[in-house]
Design a protein around this motif. Sequence first.
Motif, PDB file in Angstrom:
ATOM      1  N   ASP A   1       0.907  -1.070  -0.058  1.00  0.00           N
ATOM      2  CA  ASP A   1       0.245   0.170  -0.081  1.00  0.00           C
ATOM      3  C   ASP A   1       0.960   1.262   0.051  1.00  0.00           C
ATOM      4  OD1 ASP A   1      -2.062  -1.894   2.520  1.00  0.00           O
ATOM      5  OD2 ASP A   1      -2.468  -1.486   0.302  1.00  0.00           O
ATOM      6  N   PRO A   2       0.424   2.168  -0.681  1.00  0.00           N
ATOM      7  CA  PRO A   2       1.224   3.618  -0.816  1.00  0.00           C
ATOM      8  C   PRO A   2       1.295   4.133   0.858  1.00  0.00           C
ATOM      9  CG  PRO A   2      -0.306   3.698  -2.376  1.00  0.00           C
ATOM     10  CD  PRO A   2      -0.681   2.442  -1.510  1.00  0.00           C
ATOM     11  N   TYR A   3       2.363   4.859   0.876  1.00  0.00           N
ATOM     12  CA  TYR A   3       2.666   5.353   2.311  1.00  0.00           C
ATOM     13  C   TYR A   3       3.465   6.771   2.065  1.00  0.00           C
ATOM     14  CZ  TYR A   3       7.376   3.237   1.957  1.00  0.00           C
ATOM     15  OH  TYR A   3       8.397   2.882   1.629  1.00  0.00           O
ATOM     16  N   VAL A   4       3.590   7.744   2.842  1.00  0.00           N
ATOM     17  CA  VAL A   4       4.561   8.440   2.839  1.00  0.00           C
ATOM     18  C   VAL A   4       5.910   8.568   3.622  1.00  0.00           C
ATOM     19  CG1 VAL A   4       4.601  11.313   3.513  1.00  0.00           C
ATOM     20  CG2 VAL A   4       2.447  10.386   2.440  1.00  0.00           C
ATOM     21  N   CYS A   5       6.851   8.460   2.799  1.00  0.00           N
ATOM     22  CA  CYS A   5       8.370   8.358   3.144  1.00  0.00           C
ATOM     23  C   CYS A   5       8.709   9.512   4.127  1.00  0.00           C
ATOM     24  CB  CYS A   5       9.261   7.960   2.340  1.00  0.00           C
ATOM     25  SG  CYS A   5       9.709   9.534   1.339  1.00  0.00           S
ATOM     26  N   PRO A   6       9.856   9.381   4.867  1.00  0.00           N
ATOM     27  CA  PRO A   6      10.192  10.501   5.749  1.00  0.00           C
ATOM     28  C   PRO A   6      10.394  11.844   5.016  1.00  0.00           C
ATOM     29  CG  PRO A   6      11.371   8.213   6.444  1.00  0.00           C
ATOM     30  CD  PRO A   6      10.469   7.870   5.135  1.00  0.00           C
ATOM     31  N   ALA A   7      10.717  11.672   3.609  1.00  0.00           N
ATOM     32  CA  ALA A   7      10.957  12.970   3.021  1.00  0.00           C
ATOM     33  C   ALA A   7       9.755  13.275   2.189  1.00  0.00           C
ATOM     34  CB  ALA A   7      11.857  12.460   1.660  1.00  0.00           C
TER      35      ALA A   7
ATOM     36  N   ALA B   1      38.459   6.051  -0.846  1.00  0.00           N
ATOM     37  CA  ALA B   1      38.298   7.502  -0.450  1.00  0.00           C
ATOM     38  C   ALA B   1      36.627   7.725  -0.652  1.00  0.00           C
ATOM     39  CB  ALA B   1      38.926   8.498  -1.082  1.00  0.00           C
ATOM     40  N   ALA B   2      36.215   7.260  -1.817  1.00  0.00           N
ATOM     41  CA  ALA B   2      34.774   7.571  -2.199  1.00  0.00           C
ATOM     42  C   ALA B   2      33.841   6.822  -1.113  1.00  0.00           C
ATOM     43  CB  ALA B   2      34.425   6.780  -3.481  1.00  0.00           C
ATOM     44  N   CYS B   3      34.372   5.589  -0.662  1.00  0.00           N
ATOM     45  CA  CYS B   3      33.596   4.784   0.201  1.00  0.00           C
ATOM     46  C   CYS B   3      33.268   5.605   1.664  1.00  0.00           C
ATOM     47  CB  CYS B   3      34.161   3.321   0.669  1.00  0.00           C
ATOM     48  SG  CYS B   3      34.306   2.193  -0.942  1.00  0.00           S
ATOM     49  N   GLU B   4      34.600   6.305   2.159  1.00  0.00           N
ATOM     50  CA  GLU B   4      34.537   7.085   3.261  1.00  0.00           C
ATOM     51  C   GLU B   4      33.573   8.206   3.150  1.00  0.00           C
ATOM     52  OE1 GLU B   4      35.539   5.891   5.836  1.00  0.00           O
ATOM     53  OE2 GLU B   4      37.039   4.268   4.890  1.00  0.00           O
ATOM     54  N   GLN B   5      32.885   8.598   2.109  1.00  0.00           N
ATOM     55  CA  GLN B   5      31.885   9.535   1.843  1.00  0.00           C
ATOM     56  C   GLN B   5      30.597   9.166   2.332  1.00  0.00           C
ATOM     57  OE1 GLN B   5      32.568  12.853   0.611  1.00  0.00           O
ATOM     58  NE2 GLN B   5      34.456  12.078   1.208  1.00  0.00           N
ATOM     59  N   PHE B   6      30.172   7.874   2.365  1.00  0.00           N
ATOM     60  CA  PHE B   6      28.859   7.539   2.789  1.00  0.00           C
ATOM     61  C   PHE B   6      28.233   8.315   4.021  1.00  0.00           C
ATOM     62  CE2 PHE B   6      29.680   4.030  -0.297  1.00  0.00           C
ATOM     63  CZ  PHE B   6      28.697   4.201  -1.162  1.00  0.00           C
ATOM     64  N   PRO B   7      29.004   8.178   5.007  1.00  0.00           N
ATOM     65  CA  PRO B   7      28.409   8.796   6.344  1.00  0.00           C
ATOM     66  C   PRO B   7      27.886  10.115   6.325  1.00  0.00           C
ATOM     67  CG  PRO B   7      30.450   7.441   6.926  1.00  0.00           C
ATOM     68  CD  PRO B   7      30.343   7.773   5.224  1.00  0.00           C
ATOM     69  N   ARG B   8      28.443  10.990   4.995  1.00  0.00           N
ATOM     70  CA  ARG B   8      27.735  12.545   5.015  1.00  0.00           C
ATOM     71  C   ARG B   8      26.680  12.417   4.287  1.00  0.00           C
ATOM     72  NH1 ARG B   8      31.833  15.434   1.108  1.00  0.00           N
ATOM     73  NH2 ARG B   8      30.636  17.052   1.943  1.00  0.00           N
ATOM     74  N   TRP B   9      25.861  11.452   3.928  1.00  0.00           N
ATOM     75  CA  TRP B   9      24.571  11.415   3.337  1.00  0.00           C
ATOM     76  C   TRP B   9      23.555  11.041   4.426  1.00  0.00           C
ATOM     77  CZ3 TRP B   9      23.528  13.230  -1.403  1.00  0.00           C
ATOM     78  CH2 TRP B   9      24.563  13.591  -2.031  1.00  0.00           C
ATOM     79  N   VAL B  10      23.486  11.752   5.481  1.00  0.00           N
ATOM     80  CA  VAL B  10      22.370  11.290   6.429  1.00  0.00           C
ATOM     81  C   VAL B  10      21.366  12.070   6.848  1.00  0.00           C
ATOM     82  CG1 VAL B  10      24.138   9.682   7.513  1.00  0.00           C
ATOM     83  CG2 VAL B  10      23.937  12.200   8.391  1.00  0.00           C
ATOM     84  N   TYR B  11      21.313  13.174   5.887  1.00  0.00           N
ATOM     85  CA  TYR B  11      20.279  14.097   6.354  1.00  0.00           C
ATOM     86  C   TYR B  11      19.021  14.173   5.434  1.00  0.00           C
ATOM     87  CZ  TYR B  11      24.026  16.395   8.525  1.00  0.00           C
ATOM     88  OH  TYR B  11      24.895  16.764   9.578  1.00  0.00           O
ATOM     89  N   SER B  12      17.784  14.432   5.818  1.00  0.00           N
ATOM     90  CA  SER B  12      16.661  14.523   5.292  1.00  0.00           C
ATOM     91  C   SER B  12      16.016  15.596   5.819  1.00  0.00           C
ATOM     92  CB  SER B  12      15.710  13.258   5.182  1.00  0.00           C
ATOM     93  OG  SER B  12      14.608  13.399   4.398  1.00  0.00           O
ATOM     94  N   GLY B  13      15.595  16.702   4.789  1.00  0.00           N
ATOM     95  CA  GLY B  13      14.862  17.667   5.493  1.00  0.00           C
ATOM     96  C   GLY B  13      15.601  18.569   6.474  1.00  0.00           C
ATOM     97  N   GLY B  14      17.013  18.622   6.357  1.00  0.00           N
ATOM     98  CA  GLY B  14      17.895  19.068   7.134  1.00  0.00           C
ATOM     99  C   GLY B  14      18.124  18.483   8.622  1.00  0.00           C
ATOM    100  N   LYS B  15      17.584  17.320   8.829  1.00  0.00           N
ATOM    101  CA  LYS B  15      17.749  16.626   9.928  1.00  0.00           C
ATOM    102  C   LYS B  15      18.292  15.278   9.703  1.00  0.00           C
ATOM    103  CE  LYS B  15      13.245  18.474  11.805  1.00  0.00           C
ATOM    104  NZ  LYS B  15      12.376  18.209  12.592  1.00  0.00           N
ATOM    105  N   VAL B  16      19.203  15.009  10.731  1.00  0.00           N
ATOM    106  CA  VAL B  16      19.892  13.557  10.761  1.00  0.00           C
ATOM    107  C   VAL B  16      18.834  12.606  10.920  1.00  0.00           C
ATOM    108  CG1 VAL B  16      21.750  12.003  11.715  1.00  0.00           C
ATOM    109  CG2 VAL B  16      22.233  14.654  11.152  1.00  0.00           C
ATOM    110  N   LEU B  17      18.693  11.665  10.079  1.00  0.00           N
ATOM    111  CA  LEU B  17      17.652  10.509  10.463  1.00  0.00           C
ATOM    112  C   LEU B  17      18.288   9.411  10.851  1.00  0.00           C
ATOM    113  CD1 LEU B  17      15.162  10.700   7.478  1.00  0.00           C
ATOM    114  CD2 LEU B  17      15.145  11.908   9.508  1.00  0.00           C
ATOM    115  N   PRO B  18      18.101   8.677  11.885  1.00  0.00           N
ATOM    116  CA  PRO B  18      18.986   7.520  12.313  1.00  0.00           C
ATOM    117  C   PRO B  18      18.696   6.268  11.439  1.00  0.00           C
ATOM    118  CG  PRO B  18      17.502   8.433  14.152  1.00  0.00           C
ATOM    119  CD  PRO B  18      17.137   9.137  12.836  1.00  0.00           C
TER     120      PRO B  18
END
Length: 171
Positions: free
Chosen positions: A46-52, A136-153
């Motif tokens: 069923d459709p749902y609204v995601c955190p974004a 070095a590219a792999c070490e960039q993943f932790p930078r991508w933890v924001y949605s709507g300006g907030k860190v999402l666990p």
Amino acid sequence: MSNRKTATGVICSVGVIIGIVMNNGQVRTNKAGLELIGNAESCRRDPYVCPAGILTDGIGNTHGVVDGTRKTNEQITADWQKNILEAESCVDKYAAGKKLPDNAFSAAVSIAFNAGCPKIQASTMFQLFRAGKIQAACEQFPRWVYSGGKVLPGLVARREKERELCLSGLQ
């Protein structure tokens, strides 16, 4: 196969959908990558609204979602395979994906699937992949933890799994 009903709707089996996609043989993303994406997104009929704030169904599908429409395994599989292939195309085009080892490629597909190609294509991560600086590219993943300006666990956990997958097998 039975479907479990939750407070948020009917869910489906990520494992079943992964099996079907892998049997189709059209995606390059390896099983570990598909499991990472599928488990992070979960599978909902069923459709749902995601955190974004985007209407979503299946396994992270945002294309052509119609509120109130329940999807079958076949529809979910077709949507997910199309979305995975789009993310793979993004990685091939903007991260030199054809030159990446399987685990790095699969981790890059996961973040492209989640963040979207327009957001990730000019990233430092993809620049490093193009330059052949995979670790070095792999070490960039932790930078991508924001949605709507907030860190999402959930994104923190997903990015760490993507980072680990990306680094696995590198010398």
